[in-house]
Design an enzyme around this catalytic site. Structure first.
Site, mmCIF file in Angstrom:
data_model
loop_
_atom_site.group_PDB
_atom_site.id
_atom_site.type_symbol
_atom_site.label_atom_id
_atom_site.label_comp_id
_atom_site.label_asym_id
_atom_site.label_seq_id
_atom_site.Cartn_x
_atom_site.Cartn_y
_atom_site.Cartn_z
ATOM 1 N N CYS A 129 42.500 27.045 48.538
ATOM 2 C CA CYS A 129 43.631 27.314 47.644
ATOM 3 C C CYS A 129 44.836 27.935 48.372
ATOM 4 C CB CYS A 129 43.206 28.190 46.479
ATOM 5 S SG CYS A 129 42.246 29.633 46.941
ATOM 6 N N HIS A 242 48.123 33.016 43.210
ATOM 7 C CA HIS A 242 48.150 33.645 44.518
ATOM 8 C C HIS A 242 49.605 33.785 44.967
ATOM 9 C CE1 HIS A 242 43.943 33.181 44.702
ATOM 10 N NE2 HIS A 242 43.805 32.291 45.660
#
EC number: 1.2.1.11
Lengths: 337, 337
Positions: A129, A242
């Site tokens: 990710c 994130h």
């Protein structure tokens, strides 16, 4: 229109559920749809686009007539079942890290290296990710002036640990605010009101697995075996997006103005860069969607040919589920399934 | 034992209150103790070491017979009153940024450059919290091999915005969890379940004030006008301890082993570096005390003569109040008041 039979392996997890949602949102031309999970979840019903689907136990025999497997399972499950799926004739798009660095497995961010899917031998890997988020942000800059080195610090959401990560943050905050003892199950330490500089185990040099992925996967996706990355990965008490603080060194100068121009036109990227008006990417504004937001673009005042920027992206979507479905779309477009 | 008359200017704020606490804990030899604040707080009573103190309104006439002023007020208040305090014969230890870069004002971290206090002309400046934390962590490394360049990303606690910052995080989490609308007053955006890449206003290059302090103050404290720093400062939903992800480039190699040896013996530092056992500094473990915790020490795999590390320290204490009281202790020890 041609239809493709799709199986989601690990359909009950955070990423598996999001893959299903993204298939629907993007109108992926699915025919048969198989939702596979562990024995424990088998028999559960899931509603999707007005139909009921029953979760089936994933076994080596689950993949007959399946064209694409979207694998959102852990490494050991992918290792156990992906070869069987390939043998049955499916292409596996694997979100685990099991096969990512294998020479005969393309590792693909569709905005960056879509052509790599052509070399697949049955398995295509979905990158980590934080790597997807950084490389989507950096792709046009790297094309304009090759990136030689990156220094990255990440601020990673609890969704990276799946549904349990989100539950743990909520439970801990609720327990703290009602005076109860905090329980630690999913993360190494309390994550509520804290940050934890560990994601994955550490190697003998002191880097975590997550930190090494940025260099190892970055080299493969950018086709730059000399790319050097020093990364520090940190878990923060944020739900889904994130954030990454990135310094890049490039083989020639990219002015901040040029970088903003490139980013404003980059696939999969949204430039949000007006700090004087308090506009920059933040986890809250970038969750539950697919674009990687980039901002705080500025010249690195500490050296030449170097830029500093900040990016955020939803870890469950572009960081995992959406990227996998985009790879399936490339397969369809290129007639590779 | 000689006693010193002490005034705390801004005694009702988070840092002012902590200064009082630290004076007591460290047995600072105070004689008269004056607690000064704005007119609004004047008349309030504060108990300290079994005695009651009445908050007085701070004016230009507040400093008669005072030897040391610990100033925890905002810039404009320090600018208005510090000269009067100096005129009255006091030494001002100023936590605001008003005078930090003035040539005739020493900027001091007692573990790093205590000898600089000798050059004071009445005012000694306390550095910015993230700068104190980083430089305390890096001091022995810098002595062993001069640091030429730093790349820093900070994870800064809400206490950096004072009592209101802490209240805002609590209020927002409580409002979110009870379904109420979130109010934003202290920070530019919601801080609960979010991170905000802005601390202070931005300059024309795109760096925030907080980011530039690391380079500007770092140069002065390390006596290295060529120090180059690229910093990204980020607010995180943590109460009191700042964390910093730091890469340093040094004029000669410092091996991780050597760095750990230096850090294990460094004043004001606690080395916590056993990642395999999940031991590294974290905000939760480093709050309400004075040491700067350092860990995750490793070789920068992306270039030579470069180290990566992670440090945490309580922003209100070593980042502000304790450092100021330590400066006062140096003044006492050196007979400078």
């Amino acid at each position: 229109m041609k239809k493709y039979n799709v199986a989601i392996l690990g359909a009950t997890g955070a990423v598996g559920q999001e893959m299903l949602k993204v298939l629907g949102e993007r109108n992926f031309p699915y025919g048969e749809l198989k939702l596979l999970a562990s024995k424990r979840s088998a028999g559960e019903e899931v509603e999707f686009q007005g139909k009921k689907f029953v979760i089936e136990e994933a076994t080596e025999n689950s993949f007959e007539n399946i064209n694409v497997v979207l694998c959102a399972a852990e490494n050991y499950i992918s290792e156990a079942l992906s070869p069987a799926a390939v043998k049955a004739g499916a292409v596996v798009i694997d979100n685990s890290s099991a096969f990512r660095l294998n020479d005969d497995v393309p590792l693909v961010v569709p905005e960056v290296n879509p052509e790599d899917v052509k070399n697949h031998k049955g398995i295509i890997a979905n990158p980590n990710c934080s790597t997807i988020i950084a490389l989507t942000a950096l792709n046009e800059l790297n094309k304009y002036a090759k990136i030689n080195r990156m220094v990255v610090s990440t601020f990673q959401a609890v969704s990276g640990a799946g549904v349990n990560g989100i539950k743990e943050l909520d439970q801990q905050i609720s327990d703290i605010n009602s005076g109860k003892t905090v329980e630690i199950k999913t993360f190494a330490h309390q994550i509520a009101y804290n940050v934890i500089p560990q994601i994955g185990d550490f190697d003998e040099m002191g880097y975590s697995q997550e930190e090494m992925k940025m260099q190892n996967e970055g080299r493969k996706i950018f086709h730059n075996p000399d790319l050097k990355v020093n990364c520090t990965c940190v878990r923060v008490p944020v739900y889904r997006s994130h954030s990454e603080s990135i310094t890049i060194e490039t083989e020639k100068e990219i002015t901040p103005e040029k970088a903003r121009e490139l980013l404003a036109n980059a696939d999969g990227v949204k430039l949000v860069d007006d700090p004087a008006s308090k506009k920059y990417p933040m986890p809250l504004d970038t969750s539950n969607q697919d674009l990687i937001y980039v901002g705080r673009v500025r010249k690195d005042i500490s050296q030449d040919n170097s830029l500093v920027l900040w990016c955020c992206g939803d870890q469950v979507r572009k960081g995992a589920a959406t990227n996998a479905v985009q790879i399936a779309e490339v397969l369809v477009k290129e007639n590779l399934i």
